[in-house]
Design an enzyme around this catalytic site. Structure first.
Site, short mmCIF file in Angstrom:
data_model
loop_
_atom_site.label_atom_id
_atom_site.label_comp_id
_atom_site.label_asym_id
_atom_site.label_seq_id
_atom_site.Cartn_x
_atom_site.Cartn_y
_atom_site.Cartn_z
N HIS A 282 0.84 -1.20 0.00
CA HIS A 282 0.00 0.00 0.00
C HIS A 282 0.87 1.25 0.00
O HIS A 282 2.07 1.17 0.24
CB HIS A 282 -0.95 0.01 1.20
CG HIS A 282 -0.26 0.05 2.53
ND1 HIS A 282 0.06 -1.09 3.25
CD2 HIS A 282 0.20 1.08 3.27
CE1 HIS A 282 0.66 -0.75 4.36
NE2 HIS A 282 0.78 0.56 4.42
N HIS B 277 0.51 -0.70 14.84
CA HIS B 277 -0.48 0.35 14.64
C HIS B 277 -1.79 -0.03 15.31
O HIS B 277 -2.21 -1.19 15.24
CB HIS B 277 -0.78 0.52 13.14
CG HIS B 277 0.30 1.16 12.36
ND1 HIS B 277 0.81 2.39 12.66
CD2 HIS B 277 0.97 0.75 11.26
CE1 HIS B 277 1.73 2.71 11.78
NE2 HIS B 277 1.87 1.73 10.93
N GLU C 230 8.09 1.39 4.69
CA GLU C 230 7.57 0.58 5.81
C GLU C 230 7.71 -0.89 5.45
O GLU C 230 7.51 -1.27 4.28
CB GLU C 230 6.08 0.88 6.05
CG GLU C 230 5.47 0.04 7.17
CD GLU C 230 3.95 0.20 7.33
OE1 GLU C 230 3.27 0.49 6.33
OE2 GLU C 230 3.46 0.04 8.45
N HIS D 112 4.59 7.24 2.81
CA HIS D 112 5.40 6.01 2.72
C HIS D 112 4.84 5.03 1.70
O HIS D 112 3.67 5.08 1.34
CB HIS D 112 5.54 5.32 4.08
CG HIS D 112 4.29 4.70 4.62
ND1 HIS D 112 3.43 5.35 5.47
CD2 HIS D 112 3.75 3.47 4.46
CE1 HIS D 112 2.44 4.56 5.81
NE2 HIS D 112 2.59 3.41 5.20
FE LIG Z 1 1.58 1.69 6.05
#
Ligand SMILES: [Fe+2]
Length: 310
Positions: free
Chosen positions: A155, A249, A268, A217
């Site tokens: 993503h 997260h 990431e 990111h």
């Molecule tokens: Fe992410």
């Protein structure tokens, strides 16, 4: 619902200062697979378990950031369907011939209200994932999976104004669902919107920023927390600048490490997260829980994470 329409972020083009430094970071250290050589000012990578020829393009430039991102759609006819819908919405849609982007079929290209350039395409030549498609086995030959052991490009998170308009385009035209959002406690202003076109908690996300076309990111999926810890060991070994070390997260529940490439672009690696369906209720966080929403193992919001974009 069977997955049709936009399938995934199939390609991200990131600007870098120096091609040799970028190759050392993304190729030698992270272990992404360089698959195409054509333009000396660009690098083309795929990630181990992807079948398409490439998913990450690095482009030499004077400033870091994101040049464009591209979603792959299930079938060619949908390109015209989305072009018409985007034109009706009021966006200028440009048609790009097959072959302009290497190994790629025709595309449409347009600029979102947040300032980001987005492409949609249906075809890209396949190079495979290192295993045959008949009797594939479970693991490619030794050496194919290297470095951080990344599985796939997963993503992107992008920053800009008008993220509610972006949300309306992704839900109304592309059929995404809003998996999660972050709002201000005071007046419910949308600070971040997480959007899914799949079973993942997000395929793309936008955060509110005053300046358009900002890059937060690009994220690569790992198989396990063991692999996340292994990537962390290599990040330390190579003294790669770290933004946030191993944490989880609250939003998406993914276990994560954030670090920077030599040009200052944030990367990431992550693993985990929950399964999202189109009827899963949208989860809303407000700024009273900003620490837990961002990093739930210490509940500490980070200024750098929230405010450093390229
Ligand atoms: Fe992410």
């Amino acid at each position: 619902m069977a997955i049709r329409g936009l399938l995934r972020v199939g390609e991200v083009c990131v600007r870098v200062f120096d091609i040799d430094e970028a190759r050392r970071h993304y190729g030698e250290r992270m272990g992404l697979i360089e698959t195409y050589q054509g333009d000396p000012d660009k690098l083309y990578y795929k990630v181990a378990d992807e079948h398409d020829w490439y998913s990450l393009v690095l482009k030499k430039a004077d400033a870091p950031g994101v040049e464009y991102f591209a979603f792959r759609t299930y079938e060619d006819a949908e390109i015209d369907h989305f072009a018409a819908a985007l034109t009706d919405y009021g966006l200028a849609v440009e048609h790009v011939e097959a072959g302009v982007y290497p190994k790629s079929g025709r595309r449409i290209r347009f600029t979102l209200p947040s300032g980001h350039v987005m492409h949609i395409y249906a075809d890209k030549e396949k190079i495979g994932n290192g295993m045959p498609t008949r009797n594939p086995g479970t693991i490619p030959d030794e050496g194919y999976i290297r470095g951080f052991r990344c599985v796939r490009l997963d993503h992107v998170l992008l920053g800009g104004p008008d993220i509610v308009k972006n949300r309306d385009i992704f839900t109304g035209i592309f059929g995404f669902t809003v998996s999660e959002e972050l709002v201000t406690q005071e007046d419910e202003t949308r600070l971040a919107v997480f959007l899914s076109c799949s079973n993942k908690p997000h395929d793309i996300a936008f955060i509110l920023q005053p300046e358009g076309s900002r890059f937060h990111h690009v994220s690569f999926l790992l198989d396990s927390v063991n692999d996340l810890f292994h990537a962390g060991d290599l990040i330390g070994k190579y003294e790669i600048p770290v933004d946030v070390s191993v944490n989880r997260h609250g939003v998406t529940r993914g276990a994560t490490i954030y670090f920077f490439d030599p040009s200052g672009n944030r990367n990431e690696v992550f693993t985990g997260g929950y399964v999202h369906y189109p009827d899963t209720p949208t989860l809303t966080w407000d700024t009273s829980q900003l620490g837990k929403a961002t990093f739930s193992q210490d509940n500490m919001p980070r200024d750098s994470f929230l405010n450093v974009l390229t």
